[in-house]
Enzyme design. Structure first.
Site, mmCIF file in Angstrom:
data_model
loop_
_atom_site.group_PDB
_atom_site.id
_atom_site.type_symbol
_atom_site.label_atom_id
_atom_site.label_comp_id
_atom_site.label_asym_id
_atom_site.label_seq_id
_atom_site.Cartn_x
_atom_site.Cartn_y
_atom_site.Cartn_z
ATOM 1 N N CYS A 74 -50.782 65.525 78.588
ATOM 2 C CA CYS A 74 -50.368 66.538 79.560
ATOM 3 C C CYS A 74 -49.029 66.086 80.127
ATOM 4 C CB CYS A 74 -51.407 66.677 80.673
ATOM 5 S SG CYS A 74 -50.921 67.828 81.962
ATOM 6 N N CYS A 210 -46.786 74.113 81.930
ATOM 7 C CA CYS A 210 -47.416 73.208 80.956
ATOM 8 C C CYS A 210 -46.300 72.365 80.357
ATOM 9 C CB CYS A 210 -48.141 73.995 79.872
ATOM 10 S SG CYS A 210 -48.766 72.982 78.508
#
Length: 273
Positions: A74, A210
Site C-alpha cells: 500500500c 491509492c
C-alpha cells in the site's frame, strides 16, 4: 493498546504499534477497527512490527484491507508508516528500508512531512477491460507488487458510479484487482504530465486515494504512448502526488499526515476475539 490515526492524500489508516509482535490481529478486529460507525474508521490497518530473519530491514509493514484481507503493498500506507516511525522516534528522519509483502521498500521522509517511496518496478503485464456502469473501459494490467487494471479514458472520471464494484476478467486477475479510471489533464505539464484518477480498491471500495494505483496509472498512461519512462502528477479525490517511472523502479512522493493517537478499550478489543 495504543493506536495512531493517519492518512496519505485522505487514504486513511489505523496504525497499531506492535513492536513485540504480540497482537492477534484477526479479520473481525480489522473489520471493526475500519468500520466508520462501530470502530475508528479507516481504509486499512497498518501493524508496526519488527522485521525478522534476513530481510535487511528493521521494520515490517503488516497491511490489512478494511475487509480484513491481507494485501501485498500500500503506497499511501507506506508513507504513513514511515512518518509514524520517525514521529515515534523509532527512525531518524531521512532514508531507511521497510519490509513489505511485496519486498523491501526504501522510504525517504522530508522535513515538510511528505515522504518519497521507492515503489519498485511497475510491470505492465498485458491489457484487459473493466466493466463500469455497463461500459467496457480498456486498460493495462500493471503489477506494482499488487495487481491493478489502470484505464485511461476520455470519459470524465467524475461521471462513473463506483458504489458498484467494476467487473474484470477473473482469469487474468484470480485474486481480484484494483481498478483505476484515469483522465489526462495535460500530457506536457512542467512535471512531465498531469492526470486525474479515481480508484476502486479490492477489499475496500472506492477510496480517496491509492498510492500503488497512482503508480499504475502513470505506467498505463506511458504505455499507451509506447513509453516506459516518465513522470506525472496525479490528482486524486484526496489531493495530489508525484510519480516517476524509470527502467528499473518507480517512486511516489506525497503527504503523510498523523491525525490523532489514543488507546483502544481492552474490553472492546477482547470482545472481538
Amino acid at each position: 493498546m495504543e493506536f495512531v490515526k493517519g492518512h496519505g492524500t485522505e487514504n486513511d489508516f489505523v496504525v497499531l504499534p506492535d513492536l513485540d509482535d504480540q497482537l492477534d490481529l484477526t479479520v473481525a478486529r480489522v473489520q471493526a477497527l475500519c468500520d466508520r460507525q462501530r470502530g475508528l474508521g479507516a481504509d486499512g490497518v497498518l501493524r508496526v512490527v519488527r522485521a525478522g530473519g534476513e530481510s535487511g530491514a528493521e521494520w515490517f509493514m503488516d497491511y490489512r484491507n478494511a475487509d480484513g484481507s491481507i494485501a501485498e503493498m500500500c503506497g499511501n500506507g507506506l508513507r504513513v508508516f514511515a512518518r509514524y516511525l520517525v514521529d515515534a522516534g523509532h527512525q531518524p528522519q531521512g532514508s531507511f528500508v521497510v519490509a513489505t509483502r511485496a519486498g523491501n521498500k526504501t522510504v525517504t521522509t522530508h522535513p515538510d512531512g511528505s515522504v518519497t517511496n521507492d515503489m519498485g518496478p511497475a510491470r505492465v503485464t498485458g491489457t484487459s477491460i473493466a466493466a463500469v456502469g455497463g461500459a467496457g473501459i480498456g486498460g493495462f494490467a500493471v503489477d506494482v507488487g499488487n495487481p491493478h487494471l489502470a484505464c485511461v479514458t476520455d470519459i470524465p472520471v467524475d461521471s462513473f458510479d463506483l458504489t458498484v464494484p467494476p467487473g474484470f476478467d477473473p482469469v487474468m486477475f484470480p485474486h481480484g484487482v484494483n481498478v483505476e479510471l484515469i483522465n489526462v489533464i495535460d500530457p506536457e505539464s512542467p512535471r512531465g504530465g498531469a492526470l486525474r484518477m479515481r480508484v476502486y480498491e479490492r477489499g475496500v471500495g472506492e477510496t480517496r486515494s491509492c498510492g500503488t494505483g497512482t503508480v499504475a496509472s502513470v505506467a498505463s498512461w506511458l504505455s499507451g504512448q509506447g513509453r516506459t519512462t516518465g513522470s506525472a502528477t496525479v490528482d486524486v479525490l484526496g489531493g495530489q502526488v508525484f510519480v516517476t517511472i524509470d527502467p528499473t523502479t518507480s517512486t511516489l512522493t506525497g503527504p503523510a499526515v498523523l491525525v490523532a493517537r489514543g488507546e483502544l478499550d481492552k474490553s472492546w478489543w477482547d470482545a472481538l476475539a
